[in-house]
Design a protein around this motif. Sequence first.
Motif, PDB file in Angstrom:
ATOM      1  N   LYS A 209     -20.087  -6.214  42.026  1.00 34.93           N
ATOM      2  CA  LYS A 209     -18.619  -7.314  42.241  1.00 34.93           C
ATOM      3  C   LYS A 209     -19.451  -8.431  43.327  1.00 34.93           C
TER       4      LYS A 209
ATOM      5  N   ASP B  45      -7.585   1.402  42.621  1.00 37.02           N
ATOM      6  CA  ASP B  45      -8.075  -0.255  42.982  1.00 37.02           C
ATOM      7  C   ASP B  45      -6.986  -0.516  43.391  1.00 37.02           C
TER       8      ASP B  45
ATOM      9  N   ARG C 283     -16.939  -3.470  51.212  1.00 33.55           N
ATOM     10  CA  ARG C 283     -16.521  -3.421  50.202  1.00 33.55           C
ATOM     11  C   ARG C 283     -17.199  -1.890  49.336  1.00 33.55           C
TER      12      ARG C 283
ATOM     13  N   THR D  73     -10.321  -4.963  35.833  1.00 29.26           N
ATOM     14  CA  THR D  73      -9.846  -5.808  36.337  1.00 29.26           C
ATOM     15  C   THR D  73      -9.029  -6.454  35.811  1.00 29.26           C
TER      16      THR D  73
ATOM     17  N   ASP E  10     -16.907  -1.294  41.449  1.00 30.92           N
ATOM     18  CA  ASP E  10     -16.546  -2.446  42.034  1.00 30.92           C
ATOM     19  C   ASP E  10     -17.968  -2.952  41.988  1.00 30.92           C
TER      20      ASP E  10
END
Length: 195
Positions: free
Chosen positions: A63, A136, A27, A119, A60
Motif C-alpha cells: 500500500k 478489509d 497500516r 480492492t 496491503d
Amino acid sequence: LVFANTYSPLSSEELIAKEKANMDENRFNHCVRVSETARKLAELNDYDPEKAALAGFVHDYAKQVPVETYIEVIKSQNFDQDLLNWNRAIWHGIVGSYFIKKDLGITDPEILQAVYRHTTADVEMTTLDKIVFMADFIEPGRDFEGVEEAREITYANLDDGVGYQLAHTLEFLIEKRNKIYPRTLEAYNVWSIKK
Ligand code: GDP
Ligand code: FE
Ligand code: FE
Ligand code: FE
C-alpha cells in the motif's frame, strides 16, 4: 497474530518484520485486524482459517510503495499499461501481488489472486477472494456510515456482503466524482444488482 507460514519460505517472524518495515504503524495494525477478521470469515465459510489469516495479513503489503517504484514495475513486468492511468488505490492490489511474491516469497496462486482482487473485486471470485475483500471492509477498526449493517450482512452471507460493499464503494466514488475502475463496475453489475 498467528497464521500458517507454509505458504512462504520466510519464518513468521521474518514475514512480520518485512511487513512492518514496508508500512506505517496504522497500516500494519489494519493488516493485523484484517487477518483476524479473515480467520473468522473463513471459519464461518468452511475455508482454511490459517490460509485466510495469512492472505488478510499481507493484503496491503504494497500500500505504501512509492509511486516511482510502481511505475517502473508496471512498465517492466508485463502489466496492462492502462494501469499507468490509475493510482496507488488501484495498484496496491493488482501490482501489490507482484511485490508479495518477490519480497515475501509467497507463490500460492489463490493468495496472490485474493490480494490482486481485494480492492476492485471481480466478476468471478473464489471463497478466499471474498473473504479478503470483505475482511478489509468490515475489520473492527473501520468506521463509516453503514459499517454495522455491512458486518451483519457479511457474517450472515458472504456473497451478500460482496454486493453490499460494491454498491457502497460505487456510491462513494460517484459522490466524490472519482473515476470508476472498469473491473469494479463489472463486479458491481454481477454482485450488487437486485435480482
Ligand atoms: P485499503 O487499502 O484498506 O484502504 O482498502 P481498499 O484496498 O479496499 O481500497 C483502497 C481505495 O481504493 C479506497 O479508497 C476505495 O474507495 C478505492 N477504490 C476502490 N475501487 C475503486 C475504483 O474503481 N476507482 C477508484 N478511483 N478508486 C477505487
Ligand atoms: Fe487495500
Ligand atoms: Fe477493500
Ligand atoms: Fe486494506
